[in-house]
Each structure stands twice: as C-alpha cells, then as structure tokens.
Enzyme design. Sequence first.
Site, mmCIF file in Angstrom:
data_model
loop_
_atom_site.group_PDB
_atom_site.id
_atom_site.type_symbol
_atom_site.label_atom_id
_atom_site.label_comp_id
_atom_site.label_asym_id
_atom_site.label_seq_id
_atom_site.Cartn_x
_atom_site.Cartn_y
_atom_site.Cartn_z
ATOM 1 N N LYS A 1 0.838 -1.193 0.000
ATOM 2 C CA LYS A 1 0.000 0.000 0.000
ATOM 3 C C LYS A 1 0.881 1.253 0.000
ATOM 4 O O LYS A 1 1.803 1.366 0.797
ATOM 5 C CB LYS A 1 -0.934 -0.003 1.205
ATOM 6 C CG LYS A 1 -1.913 -1.178 1.190
ATOM 7 C CD LYS A 1 -2.883 -1.144 2.359
ATOM 8 C CE LYS A 1 -2.176 -1.363 3.681
ATOM 9 N NZ LYS A 1 -3.136 -1.557 4.798
ATOM 10 N N THR B 106 -9.156 8.735 8.343
ATOM 11 C CA THR B 106 -8.701 7.496 7.712
ATOM 12 C C THR B 106 -8.542 6.364 8.729
ATOM 13 O O THR B 106 -7.910 5.349 8.424
ATOM 14 C CB THR B 106 -7.355 7.722 6.999
ATOM 15 O OG1 THR B 106 -6.404 8.252 7.943
ATOM 16 C CG2 THR B 106 -7.512 8.702 5.842
ATOM 17 N N GLY C 35 -8.989 3.125 10.453
ATOM 18 C CA GLY C 35 -9.594 1.854 10.077
ATOM 19 C C GLY C 35 -9.554 1.524 8.605
ATOM 20 O O GLY C 35 -10.118 0.504 8.192
ATOM 21 N N THR C 36 -8.861 2.328 7.802
ATOM 22 C CA THR C 36 -8.848 2.042 6.365
ATOM 23 C C THR C 36 -8.125 0.731 6.055
ATOM 24 O O THR C 36 -8.542 -0.027 5.179
ATOM 25 C CB THR C 36 -8.193 3.187 5.567
ATOM 26 O OG1 THR C 36 -6.929 3.501 6.162
ATOM 27 C CG2 THR C 36 -9.058 4.424 5.575
ATOM 28 N N GLY C 37 -7.029 0.466 6.770
ATOM 29 C CA GLY C 37 -6.308 -0.778 6.544
ATOM 30 C C GLY C 37 -7.133 -1.996 6.917
ATOM 31 O O GLY C 37 -7.152 -2.999 6.191
ATOM 32 N N CYS C 38 -7.815 -1.900 8.050
ATOM 33 C CA CYS C 38 -8.702 -2.988 8.474
ATOM 34 C C CYS C 38 -9.809 -3.210 7.450
ATOM 35 O O CYS C 38 -10.129 -4.350 7.085
ATOM 36 C CB CYS C 38 -9.327 -2.663 9.834
ATOM 37 S SG CYS C 38 -8.157 -2.310 11.157
#
Length: 271
Positions: A172, A205, A207-210
């Site tokens: 990412k 942003t 929690g975007t990875g989760c």
Amino acid sequence: MNIVLTIAGSDSGGGAGIQADLKTFQELNVFGTSVITALTAQNTLGVEGIYPATSEFVEQQLNTVLQDFEVKALKTGMLFSADIIKTIAKNLIDKNIQIVVDPVMIAKGGQALLQEEAVQAMKNELLPIATVLTPNIPEAETITGMKIETADDIQQAAAKILQLGVNCVVMKGGHLEGPSAVDTVFFQDGSFFQLKSKRIDTKHTHGTGCTFSAAITANLGKGLSLKESVIEAKKFVQIAIENPLNIGRGHGPTNHFAHRFGANVEVEIVE
C-alpha cells in the site's frame, strides 16, 4: 451464505479492528464471525488501554468457530503477541481457508499494537501459510528491515516478503508522496499490477487498513479471484475515504456504507 472470519482486536471507537471488519463483511453480503485477540479502550484521538486475551482463549474462540461454521476466508488484524500468532498459525496450518494478513503494528496515534518479538513470529509462522499480506510502507519496512522510498524499493521489499511464503503482497502506497495513492500488487509468479487512485486530503482514515483487508476477505469468501478481490476491495475503501463521516475529534473513521449511495470512484488499473 458465505461465511468469513476476522481475528483481531476490538476497537471501542468502532472505526477499526473487529468492528470495522464486521461492518465491512455486512456491507459486502457475507456472514462475519470473529475471534477477539485484545480489548482496547480507544477513540479517534488514540488508544488509552490494551487488554490482550490469553493465547489459550484465542485458541478456544478459533476452534469453536471453525467447529461449527464453514469459513471460506479469514483475515487477521491486531494479533499483539508472538504467543497469539503462533497459536493461530498452529490451528490454521491444516485448514483449507484463504488467509489475509493485515500486519497491524501501529495505531493512527502512534501506539504500538504489536510487540516487537511478534514480528518474527509473524514472518516465521503466519506468512508461510497466508494467501495475502497487506502492509503499508512502515509495516513493510519493519518486516523487511529496509527503508522504502522508491518504486525500486517497493519491488525489492515485495520480493523479500514473497520469499517468506505468502502468495501475494499488496504494498500500500498511501504513506509515499505523489498526487496519486498507488498500491502495487505482487504475486509469486513474478507478475504484478498497480491500483492508482486520487489522494484524498483528509484526516478521517482511521480503520482504512482494516476495512481494505476485510473487503479482500469478503470478496475471497464469495469466490472472487485473488486479483478481482483486491481490485474490488480497493474500490470499496476508496469510496469510504472519499465520503467521510466527519465524526470524532481526531482521526475519524472511514465510511463503511458510502457505497450504498451510488458514489462513483475512479481506480486506475495498470498492468
């Protein structure tokens, strides 16, 4: 009904962790089950406390779910300790389940969510049986031990990670500079492609990875190919970022239900 699983920590603020994963599963029409690795006291301003579960209780949760449900795909998020990672890997090694690993290490506010000795356990125990790894740049730097600043660095880091046994790594690019956010997806056969989206100027942003890794998991659980699962997950999280909820006084949560309202999103696929 396609059933998926999240193995992660609980976020009392509802924006990340187990809560974000279950919201994502629901939005993408799969049934979500969960194994909680730790309780956290947190909000958009930061993490105030972490209370990890014992590895024995994590194992009990995991086996109880798998004994009753036909889980098609699962994801891991905050795993916290080497003991928990080893326990999870031991119980999944003989299961025919696609595994998405989101190597959660640092909270948005800077708090450590993974003990240092757990990184080696992740590399040795979990990644060899994983389908997908979804690191951001700082996480990839921790896993590989190298500084990542250029496209060549990204390719070298991905090659190192693939040598650990994982089938696919999504590097990412949100932490790098540039007008576009570029994620590069590498496979074991040497092929790769890029997903380019416009960079959004927002602090919301959390929690975007989760959410991204949960969306990949949901798509795999529905039978989509690995490539299509990643592409559709990128679209889902990009819509969520572009249409923030604007709640909380810190890094607010992403908008898990933005896609319901027909929001358009542009994600360029570069082969």
